[in-house]
Design a protein around this motif. Structure first.
Motif: not given
Length: 636
Positions: A540, A476, A619-621, A624, A441, A605, A629-631
């Motif tokens: 989330y 993505s 997207v960061w990680s 969304l 991550p 995220n 797979r969130y950071g």
């Protein structure tokens, strides 16, 4: 003598088979004469461009069956926009998809089709205003299309629409011998709408509306009420009326016994009200009642959720010698056996011990299993192994109608020789499978706030100048991002502080059109924050804000009253080459009673939509909407 006994057994089998089946011509075992004036039609569920190749294949399958007409219970396009040009393009695309059909096609308005004023207007232009609420006849069949998304009446069949329905039913009865006549009772009525209001909570207005509609429908020869919206196959019966939520038409689903499979419904109606149903999936036929509400609630508990195993020490190309601890939990009220197997991609040179194991867990039991991973050179992320977790459960197969299934069971309990009994599998072992993927991550650190912070969109205070930052948002698709988005976090006992600098060479073209109680800010230039504060990899909280300050706030998807009014303070500044956002977020806006402690870690995220880009979403990680797979947001 032996021959005579064998002959008697065969006669007994034949006689029992005749008693059970031949007199029941509705099952299709014997047709003494060809049916006349049979009406056949197909019902499709939501399509929404979710899987165009599969949906178009299903359209061709429908054309080969040559029904009298096709009807689709809403959510035909993606929609959810105020852009009329975009809506018109989507409808053109959809009409091209259904162009192979040579028979009449009837639409039902769904939320994706008419949720905005512009969408409803374009729908009326494409299909005709009369297709928002209407009925039609075909032979002995009367079809009624209700609108559960009329104007501001979302998920409703309001009083005026119920009055329209009453008048429509009375008119149909008067034109066919009068209510209660033999002629009228030979007719068949089918009702279609998008939202399955009969499944809504009893305290909702939509369910209250539908209870009144049901009282009206049960007075008439109503055979079926069909809806969509929830992308599942769920059947039940109320007062002799079949109720069906129909599957999505093309969206990939993989659990038949959970009611999650992509299919369409074929309906055959004979004079006198004899109706036959067949769910058609990838060349197979399933009955109307294949999954009932009890199964729909019971079977999902056997699912094994996909998760990620975080391995922050994984360095591609460097020596690897780590121990991975994997928590396994049995949430059921019964013991369960699991099979754990590592799936190592071809070309991934890595040694894992143990590579395979069986695991027995009691009801509500949980454990942690450790695995050793070693490699001279840690492989790249696309060659990372994954842990496959499987468990089987014997369930009703649902491949035949329940009434027919009971008759098969009677035969199996009889004294007829086994080789003379039906061999169809009424129960089957269903494999439930989940994958725990290794994942490195990305991490951002939130430092404690020491000095005063003024929420002015400038963020020039020393705390901000010394804060950790990220700037590596990605498309993505893998396409290189041409403009940077710089994000920073700070925190104290009362608030989370966020700043975002979003490069924008054309600030005069920023889009900010979202409005209303649930504004679609993702159709604008916006910043989006996703918080999984307990690292559940499932739930989330979302905080979105567009360049004009319009907010979209939501708790996890599957809770009541998920939308809320945020209390955070923010300031937006539009510069010459960027737009800036500064936020002071109380913990209550992230569904927390108090803030984190130093050392705590959250799943997080970050997303940005820029309407001038193609694609528009950064997207960061990962994704969304994939919290596994969130950071990581680490609180220093």
């Amino acid at each position: 003598m032996k021959t005579k006994l064998k002959f008697s057994a065969l006669n007994l089998a034949a006689m029992l088979f005749v008693i059970l089946f031949v007199q029941q011509t509705a099952f299709g075992y014997l047709r003494l004469e060809s049916p006349r004036e049979e009406i056949r039609f197909i019902i499709f569920g939501d399509s929404q461009f979710g899987n165009p190749p599969q949906f178009e294949r299903m359209i061709h399958e429908a054309e080969m069956l040559r029904p009298d007409f096709v009807i689709q219970v809403g959510d035909l396009i993606h929609g959810y926009t105020h852009d009329k040009n975009q809506l018109q393009r989507e409808w053109m695309r959809f009409k091209n998809q259904i162009a192979p059909l040579s028979m009449p096609y009837y639409p039902v308005p769904g939320n994706h089709d008419v949720v905005t004023d512009e969408a409803e207007e374009v729908y009326a232009e494409v299909w005709g205003k009369e297709k928002l609420l209407y009925s039609f006849d075909k032979g002995s069949v009367h079809c009624i299309v209700l609108n559960s998304w009329w104007g501001e009446e979302d998920d409703r069949i309001a009083e005026w629409q119920r009055d329209w329905l009453k008048n429509d039913l009375e008119k149909f009865a008067a034109e066919n011998g009068g209510y209660g006549s033999d002629e009228f009772n030979q007719k068949s009525i089918f009702v279609f709408l998008h939202s399955p209001l009969w499944k809504y909570s009893k305290d909702t207005e939509g369910r209250k509306d539908w209870d009144l509609v049901h009282e009206l429908l049960k007075k008439y020869p109503t055979k079926l009420v069909a809806g969509g919206h929830t992308h599942e196959h769920v059947w039940e019966e109320r007062d002799g009326i079949n109720y069906l939520i129909i599957n999505s038409a093309g969206v990939k689903r993989r659990s038949t016994r959970e009611g999650k499979f992509s299919a369409f419904m074929h309906v055959s109606v004979l004079p006198g009200g004899d109706v036959s149903y067949a769910a058609i999936k990838a060349g197979s036929i399933l009955p109307l009642d294949t999954v009932n509400p009890d199964e729909r609630k019971r079977v999902p508990k056997y699912n094994i959720a996909d998760k990620t195993i975080q391995v922050p020490d994984w360095k591609e190309g460097k020596p690897l010698d780590i121990t991975v601890d994997v928590p396994i939990e049995n949430l059921l009220d019964e013991a369960r056996t699991y099979k754990l197997t590592w799936d190592v991609p071809y070309g991934s040179e890595i040694n894992i011990e143990p590579f395979f194991m069986w695991l027995d867990l009691p009801a509500k039991g949980k454990t942690v299993k450790s695995f050793s991973l070693k490699s001279e050179k840690a492989p790249s992320s696309d060659l990372m192994p994954g842990l496959i977790i499987q468990s089987e459960k014997l369930l009703r197969s649902g491949v035949v109608a329940r009434e027919l299934e009971q008759k098969y069971k009677m035969l199996k309990k009889s004294k007829i020789a086994k080789e003379l009994q039906p061999s169809i599998k009424l129960d089957k072992l269903v494999m439930f499978e989940g994958e725990y993927e290794l994942f490195v991550p990305p991490v951002i650190v939130a430092k404690p706030k020491n000095g005063k912070i003024t929420i002015d969109g400038i963020f020039n205070e020393p705390d901000w100048l010394n804060a950790d930052s990220i700037s590596n948002l990605n498309y993505s698709s893998g396409k290189a991002v041409e403009l940077q988005t710089v994000i920073k976090f700070l925190y104290d006992k009362d608030y989370l502080y966020v700043t975002a600098k979003m490069e924008e060479p054309n600030p005069q073209n920023l889009v900010s059109t979202a409005e209303g109680p649930i504004p679609f800010t993702w159709n604008d230039d916006d910043l989006e924050l996703f918080f999984d504060t307990e690292q559940t990899q499932k739930h989330y909280t979302r905080l979105f804000q567009n360049s004009a300050g319009t907010r979209f706030n939501s708790l996890q998807r599957y809770v009541p009253n998920k939308y809320f009014e945020s209390k955070y303070k923010s300031k937006i500044v539009i510069g010459e080459d960027a737009w800036y956002l500064e936020m002071q977020i109380p913990w209550s806006d992230i569904d927390l009673e108090k803030g984190p402690k130093p050392g705590d870690e959250w799943g997080i995220n970050i997303g940005r939509h820029r309407q001038q880009s193609d694609p528009k979403e950064m997207v960061w990680s990962g994704n969304l909407y994939q919290p596994q797979r969130y950071g990581i947001l680490r609180f220093e």
